[in-house]
Enzyme design. Structure first.
Site, mmCIF file in Angstrom:
data_model
loop_
_atom_site.group_PDB
_atom_site.id
_atom_site.type_symbol
_atom_site.label_atom_id
_atom_site.label_comp_id
_atom_site.label_asym_id
_atom_site.label_seq_id
_atom_site.Cartn_x
_atom_site.Cartn_y
_atom_site.Cartn_z
ATOM 1 C CD GLU A 282 -7.045 -11.140 -24.313
ATOM 2 O OE1 GLU A 282 -6.262 -10.771 -23.430
ATOM 3 O OE2 GLU A 282 -8.281 -11.059 -24.198
ATOM 4 C CG HIS B 196 -0.358 -0.147 2.506
ATOM 5 N ND1 HIS B 196 -0.304 -1.340 3.177
ATOM 6 C CD2 HIS B 196 0.292 0.746 3.263
ATOM 7 C CE1 HIS B 196 0.334 -1.153 4.314
ATOM 8 N NE2 HIS B 196 0.709 0.107 4.391
ATOM 9 C CB CYS C 95 -4.730 -2.031 -24.206
ATOM 10 S SG CYS C 95 -5.501 -3.631 -24.364
ATOM 11 C CG ASP D 284 -3.667 -12.750 -21.309
ATOM 12 O OD1 ASP D 284 -2.959 -13.441 -20.549
ATOM 13 O OD2 ASP D 284 -4.737 -12.238 -20.974
#
Lengths: 88, 589
Positions: free
Chosen positions: B439, B197, B510, B463
């Protein structure tokens, strides 16, 4: 009372999100449920308790349920364990 | 503490870029000793009421933190505060605390402190990082609870009042969320990784940060000099005057580079010889579209709609989804937002969708395959997207398409969704653009055919690489085989682009490659028209594109396509970039 042994198969063990899923299911039932591991016995309806087991992947726990709907409760929890908490 | 102040160099994980030079402010958990105060039996009901009120107030405060975290840092950090809320919703635990107050007749502060202490003690001793991190969360919740109980409110103590570099074992989520950018110039912590975090929040606030240093907090005191290089992961304690000068220069160069990016941020991404490339952002929350704007992006190339499922137990309704899509479109307007239908399965599960345990989940029941077998959910989502298309520049994209079967089936469901909206007299754009993720290698191979039945392609490189080189990208044992620049991958990208160009189908990318500076000239040279990436990368990629000609990029692509190995391509691309942009190490890390 029913007791049933289960093994944790999900990668990260019984950390906070799986623990939340477990306690959420447990809380739907009237029966009391406990998780037993290494001499510890915690309330299955308490996320703090379940997390305190710090049960990692591969560890074996005993589920114990007592009450009218104990069988359904145990069945649903076992399904959760078998499906690796739908996590990984 | 020893008087030894000789220069010392430590290394950690560079979690947020930039160079910071300053003095140490050690931050510790605010864990005061809480001493028991005995209650008279008559005080107990009042004490229980006080306890319940503090729970209520803390819950509201955590909800506010969660919303702020979602705002500034996204879903991952928001989830931390969701977990904190779960702790406060644990009625069994709260009842135990109430029981102890009544039985032991001590004040609520002491019983809370002690009950949490037992949990923290057990969890900190346990094996496994994921449980030890929970101890940090428990301390965080306890601190807030105690503060509300004492009537101190939700002010986070121990914050510096002057400009400093924070050094801590770890920051609690609440501490990290409340950092003041004006005062905190850098952060160095003993623990943590890129996805902790602290790291996520530091990046979102642009504070140079190094995590996972091992032991830095034990080696420094308040007021010590320290330098941190968030680009390389190097921490310098007690720097010599020489190091001081060296890093001041480095910091200046880096700042100069940042200013350069600032200057061109809102210029078009156009090569020296006039080819314009669209630079878009990938988002998973509607409000992240603001960050795309702020970084000079002109569209959202990938809106991951899964988050609607991953942050809750039930499936989202049509209206809920519509609001989310509409919001993203409204923020991005007039620029486009490409919504990818939910990509569940693989490693993303949802309680409302039953996915059996599979041997090969990444070759299994995921993404469009889930959608097509759960048409009820799929159609709800398509109707919501269509309704948003009536109001904004919205496009839909199907993930994990391997061939015509899924594409045609999806189009048919989309058609049904349109008819249903017509029956309900709800507006939608009948010509909303429809695209697919490329992909799966089979889709790339027949891209020339698929181009006849859709409007755009977006190549999902993460992918595509995984499936082309048959390497599970999460399996560390075979990480060396996961080769992003494999000649096979490059050819598939090239084929897809050519197929698109022939049919007037827009082709973008992307995946992670889209936001990689070294890959930018190659991708432009291969003919991609749009690169979509993490918003923060847009200015750098823009700078590269604006510094090169399309002809040069094409030469680079042609050369890369002739190479034998991923390694060769990678070092060639880095070399090309280095020639033009010397002295900017962050690009090559």
């Amino acid at each position: 009372m029913i007791q049933k042994e289960v093994t944790l198969l999900n990668r990260l063990g019984l950390h906070i999100r799986p623990a939340a899923q477990l306690t959420k299911i447990a809380s739907k039932y009237q029966a009391d449920v406990y998780l037993l591991k290494d001499g510890m016995r915690v309330n299955g309806k308490s996320i703090m308790g379940v997390m305190m087991l710090a049960a990692a992947r591969g560890s074996t726990l005993v589920l114990e349920a007592i009450g009218d709907d104990e069988q359904q409760l145990i069945d649903e929890l076992i399904k959760l364990f078998e499906n690796k908490f739908y996590e990984d | 503490m020893s008087a030894d102040k000789r220069e010392q160099i430590l290394r950690g994980i560079p979690a947020s870029p930039g160079i910071a030079i300053g003095i140490v402010h050690r931050m510790v958990y605010d864990e005061p000793e809480v001493l028991p105060r005995k209650l008279a039996p008559s005080e107990i009901p009042q004490e229980l009421g006080r306890f319940d009120r503090s729970i209520e107030e803390t819950r509201h405060a955590i909800e506010r933190s969660r919303d702020r975290a979602l705002d500034v840092a996204g879903v991952a950090v928001g989830k931390i505060f969701d977990a904190h809320l779960l702790i406060l919703a644990d009625e069994v635990f709260l009842d135990q605390v109430r029981g102890r107050i009544t039985r032991e007749q001590f004040d609520a502060e002491y019983i809370i402190f002690d009950s949490f202490a037992q949990m923290i003690e057990v969890i900190s001793r346990s094996q496994g990082e994921v449980f030890r991190e929970r101890a940090t969360d428990l301390r965080d919740v306890r601190t807030r609870l105690l503060r509300f109980l004492r009537g101190d409110g939700d002010i986070i103590p121990d914050h510096p009042t002057h400009q400093v570099i924070l050094v801590a074992e770890d920051l609690s989520p609440t501490q990290a969320l409340n950092l003041d950018r004006e005062l905190v110039h850098g952060i160095a912590t003993d623990v943590g990784g890129l996805t902790s975090h602290t790291a996520i929040l530091a990046r979102s606030m642009d504070i140079p940060t190094i995590v996972g240093i091992g032991d830095v907090s034990g080696k420094v005191q308040d007021g010590d000099s320290i330098i941190i290089n968030g680009n390389s992961g190097k921490v310098i304690l007690h720097p010599t005057p020489d190091s001081q000068v060296e890093y001041e220069e480095k910091r200046e160069r880096y700042r100069g580079f940042q200013r350069l990016l600032e200057d061109i941020k809102f210029q078009p991404a156009v090569t020296l010889d006039g080819r314009e490339i669209k630079l878009w952002g990938n988002i998973e929350l509607p409000r992240e579209a603001e960050s795309v704007h702020a970084h000079g992006g002109t569209g959202v190339g990938l809106f991951r709609s899964e988050f609607l499922f991953l942050t809750r137990e039930t499936t989202p309704t049509e209206d809920e989804q519509f609001e989310v899509y509409d919001k993203a479109a409204e923020i991005m307007a007039p620029h486009p937002v490409v919504i990818r239908t939910f990509d569940l399965g693989g490693d993303k599960y949802h309680a409302g969708i039953n996915i059996r345990d599979e041997k090969n989940p990444f070759l299994g029941y995921r993404a469009i395959r889930v959608s097509l077998s759960r048409r009820d959910l799929f159609k709800v989502q398509l109707r919501a997207i269509l309704r948003a298309s009536a109001r904004g520049n919205v496009r839909v994209m199907f993930p994990f398409v391997s061939g015509f079967e899924e594409l045609r089936e999806s189009l048919a469901v989309l058609q049904e969704a349109k008819q249903e909206l017509n029956q309900r007299k709800l507006a939608h754009d009948p010509n909303m653009l429809v695209g697919i993720m490329v992909e799966i290698p089979s889709a790339a191979i027949i891209a020339d055919r698929l181009a006849e039945e859709c409007d755009f392609f977006s190549i999902g490189t993460n992918d595509l690489v995984q499936y082309t080189v048959a390497t599970d990208r999460a399996n560390e044992q075979v990480a060396a085989y996961y080769r992003s620049y494999h000649p096979g991958v490059l050819r598939l990208i090239e084929m897809t682009v050519k197929a698109g160009a022939k049919h007037g189908v827009h082709v973008g990318i992307c995946g992670e490659l889209g936001g990689s500076p070294a890959a930018a000239p190659l991708l432009v040279g291969l003919g991609l028209e749009e690169l979509s990436m993490t918003a923060s990368m847009i200015p750098e990629i823009k700078k590269i594109i604006r510094s090169m000609t399309y002809e040069e990029c094409k030469r680079i692509a042609r050369k890369a396509l002739k190479m034998d190995t991923s390694q060769e391509v990678q070092s060639f691309l880095r070399g090309e970039l280095k020639k033009r942009f010397a002295d900017l190490p962050i690009w090559f890390s």
